[in-house]
Write a protein that holds these residues in place. Sequence first.
Motif, PDB file in Angstrom:
ATOM      1  N   ALA A 157       0.864  -1.296   0.014  1.00 26.75           N
ATOM      2  CA  ALA A 157      -0.107  -0.099   0.149  1.00 26.75           C
ATOM      3  C   ALA A 157       0.894   1.384   0.060  1.00 26.75           C
ATOM      4  O   ALA A 157       1.982   1.253   0.684  1.00 26.75           O
ATOM      5  N   PHE A 158       0.503   2.146  -0.654  1.00 28.22           N
ATOM      6  CA  PHE A 158       0.779   3.546  -0.678  1.00 28.22           C
ATOM      7  C   PHE A 158       0.376   4.230   0.366  1.00 28.22           C
ATOM      8  O   PHE A 158      -0.902   4.339   0.884  1.00 28.22           O
ATOM      9  N   VAL A 159       1.438   4.791   1.356  1.00 21.88           N
ATOM     10  CA  VAL A 159       0.870   5.670   2.506  1.00 21.88           C
ATOM     11  C   VAL A 159       1.753   7.010   2.693  1.00 21.88           C
ATOM     12  O   VAL A 159       2.724   7.230   2.063  1.00 21.88           O
ATOM     13  N   ILE A 193       5.276  12.883   3.621  1.00 23.74           N
ATOM     14  CA  ILE A 193       6.569  11.893   3.358  1.00 23.74           C
ATOM     15  C   ILE A 193       5.674  10.653   2.654  1.00 23.74           C
ATOM     16  O   ILE A 193       5.088   9.871   3.200  1.00 23.74           O
ATOM     17  N   PRO A 194       6.104  10.558   1.260  1.00 23.36           N
ATOM     18  CA  PRO A 194       5.350   9.300   0.888  1.00 23.36           C
ATOM     19  C   PRO A 194       6.151   7.875   0.906  1.00 23.36           C
ATOM     20  O   PRO A 194       7.335   7.889   1.354  1.00 23.36           O
ATOM     21  N   GLY A 195       5.404   6.903   1.271  1.00 20.08           N
ATOM     22  CA  GLY A 195       5.947   5.732   1.463  1.00 20.08           C
ATOM     23  C   GLY A 195       5.459   4.327   1.048  1.00 20.08           C
ATOM     24  O   GLY A 195       4.087   4.427   0.439  1.00 20.08           O
ATOM     25  N   LEU A 196       5.920   3.381   1.042  1.00 19.29           N
ATOM     26  CA  LEU A 196       5.567   2.122   0.530  1.00 19.29           C
ATOM     27  C   LEU A 196       5.452   1.067   1.624  1.00 19.29           C
ATOM     28  O   LEU A 196       6.755   0.937   2.221  1.00 19.29           O
ATOM     29  N   LEU A 197       4.370   0.554   1.958  1.00 21.88           N
ATOM     30  CA  LEU A 197       4.383  -0.555   2.850  1.00 21.88           C
ATOM     31  C   LEU A 197       4.155  -1.895   2.382  1.00 21.88           C
ATOM     32  O   LEU A 197       3.290  -1.961   1.520  1.00 21.88           O
ATOM     33  N   ILE A 198       4.982  -3.015   2.582  1.00 23.70           N
ATOM     34  CA  ILE A 198       4.822  -4.251   1.927  1.00 23.70           C
ATOM     35  C   ILE A 198       4.367  -4.985   3.111  1.00 23.70           C
ATOM     36  O   ILE A 198       4.926  -5.169   4.571  1.00 23.70           O
ATOM     37  N   PHE A 199       3.240  -5.871   2.947  1.00 27.21           N
ATOM     38  CA  PHE A 199       2.862  -6.827   3.895  1.00 27.21           C
ATOM     39  C   PHE A 199       3.032  -8.314   3.460  1.00 27.21           C
ATOM     40  O   PHE A 199       2.687  -8.727   2.365  1.00 27.21           O
ATOM     41  N   SER A 200       3.820  -9.113   4.313  1.00 26.98           N
ATOM     42  CA  SER A 200       4.056 -10.428   3.968  1.00 26.98           C
ATOM     43  C   SER A 200       4.203 -11.349   5.224  1.00 26.98           C
ATOM     44  O   SER A 200       4.757 -10.905   6.331  1.00 26.98           O
ATOM     45  N   PRO A 201       3.693 -12.444   5.156  1.00 27.76           N
ATOM     46  CA  PRO A 201       3.849 -13.467   6.300  1.00 27.76           C
ATOM     47  C   PRO A 201       5.476 -13.612   6.496  1.00 27.76           C
ATOM     48  O   PRO A 201       5.874 -14.284   7.635  1.00 27.76           O
ATOM     49  N   ARG A 202       6.179 -13.550   5.641  1.00 27.13           N
ATOM     50  CA  ARG A 202       7.694 -13.564   5.570  1.00 27.13           C
ATOM     51  C   ARG A 202       8.289 -12.223   5.989  1.00 27.13           C
ATOM     52  O   ARG A 202       9.306 -12.174   5.113  1.00 27.13           O
ATOM     53  N   ALA A 203       7.637 -11.504   6.399  1.00 26.79           N
ATOM     54  CA  ALA A 203       8.271 -10.089   6.491  1.00 26.79           C
ATOM     55  C   ALA A 203       9.671 -10.149   7.206  1.00 26.79           C
ATOM     56  O   ALA A 203      10.600  -9.408   6.843  1.00 26.79           O
ATOM     57  N   SER A 204      10.096 -10.958   8.137  1.00 29.96           N
ATOM     58  CA  SER A 204      11.237 -10.928   8.825  1.00 29.96           C
ATOM     59  C   SER A 204      12.167 -11.454   7.749  1.00 29.96           C
ATOM     60  O   SER A 204      13.398 -10.805   7.592  1.00 29.96           O
ATOM     61  N   ALA A 205      11.995 -12.494   6.980  1.00 29.90           N
ATOM     62  CA  ALA A 205      12.856 -12.990   5.921  1.00 29.90           C
ATOM     63  C   ALA A 205      13.057 -11.756   4.867  1.00 29.90           C
ATOM     64  O   ALA A 205      14.311 -11.581   4.527  1.00 29.90           O
ATOM     65  N   LEU A 206      12.234 -11.073   4.526  1.00 38.35           N
ATOM     66  CA  LEU A 206      12.249 -10.113   3.383  1.00 38.35           C
ATOM     67  C   LEU A 206      13.123  -8.934   3.871  1.00 38.35           C
ATOM     68  O   LEU A 206      13.822  -8.375   3.491  1.00 38.35           O
ATOM     69  N   SER A 207      12.737  -8.652   5.273  1.00 33.49           N
ATOM     70  CA  SER A 207      13.778  -7.529   5.827  1.00 33.49           C
ATOM     71  C   SER A 207      15.137  -7.985   5.989  1.00 33.49           C
ATOM     72  O   SER A 207      15.667  -7.135   5.774  1.00 33.49           O
ATOM     73  N   ALA A 208      15.278  -9.017   6.470  1.00 28.86           N
ATOM     74  CA  ALA A 208      17.053  -9.474   6.554  1.00 28.86           C
ATOM     75  C   ALA A 208      17.396  -9.493   5.247  1.00 28.86           C
ATOM     76  O   ALA A 208      18.459  -9.079   5.119  1.00 28.86           O
ATOM     77  N   TRP A 209      16.666 -10.126   4.079  1.00 25.68           N
ATOM     78  CA  TRP A 209      17.278  -9.997   2.712  1.00 25.68           C
ATOM     79  C   TRP A 209      17.682  -8.770   2.520  1.00 25.68           C
ATOM     80  O   TRP A 209      18.862  -8.468   1.882  1.00 25.68           O
TER      81      TRP A 209
END
Length: 291
Positions: A157-159, A193-209
Amino acid sequence: MGTVWELDFYSRPVLDDNQKKLWEVLLCEGLVGTGADAERLFRYSKFLPSSEVNSISLKGAIEEAIAEATSQGIAPPSRIRYFRYQMQNMILRACEEAGIPARPSRRTVALQRWLRDRNQTVYPQMEGYNSAPSPSVAAPPPNPQPLPDALLGQKWAFVTLEAAAFADLPEWEIDFGESFPLDMANLNPDTPIPGLLIFSPRASALSAWMSGLELAYWRIEASKNPAIVLETGAADSWILAGLPNAGLLAEAQAFESAKAKANQVHFIGIQASPESDSFAGFWLLQELPLG
């Protein structure tokens, strides 16, 4: 993450007595957090003749800068960022010989600010100044790569957040990420300030990557296959999400306009779900013209 320094080694718009361009090494602490004073960061500069443009001279300058910082009670770098694509072989060799990891990055906020100041107030005052434009430092345009399948976000989502909302950023619950002092962007507190939020059940893995990359900025690719593209390193880019219809593309382009009005400041956040109060990952970003 340790202490990150930013490095530049390149010719300057100043000619020496032999009508050869002077070269300069710049090293400075990177901007971290929201309370740092950008004017008080450790800075080191050294001019070199073109005959001394080599990894040995650069290694010597790095070691000299570290010794100077240490004498002031400033921690040496745990790694170094650089943005000059053309100089990467020399920079990597010098840093390796100095025992410091180096990574290509367009996230050199403190260095770009310093370079802009030197281009306006230092070099023009020097004898031999030549205002002829320098060649481009841009790397070859990359072809955006798809994210690994296991890391794709399920929703996004754009926020927008007002600039004032970032005052308490150090208190947010964030597992992975990086920020910089927002006041250096000269924004009014009510600037969106525009931003992009990404929602994922693998949020921790995506963030670590993502934390293993040098995040630069995200942008809209309005080509035959419109998409949200994340720029990283010196020349890498990744497709975060497609924009399969005109409505989504129009919304995305509106956020590009908002980014321009916010001095190119924006952010990307990763959460497990829209209901989450914490962030698996959060990065404050700024699309910078590289000096």
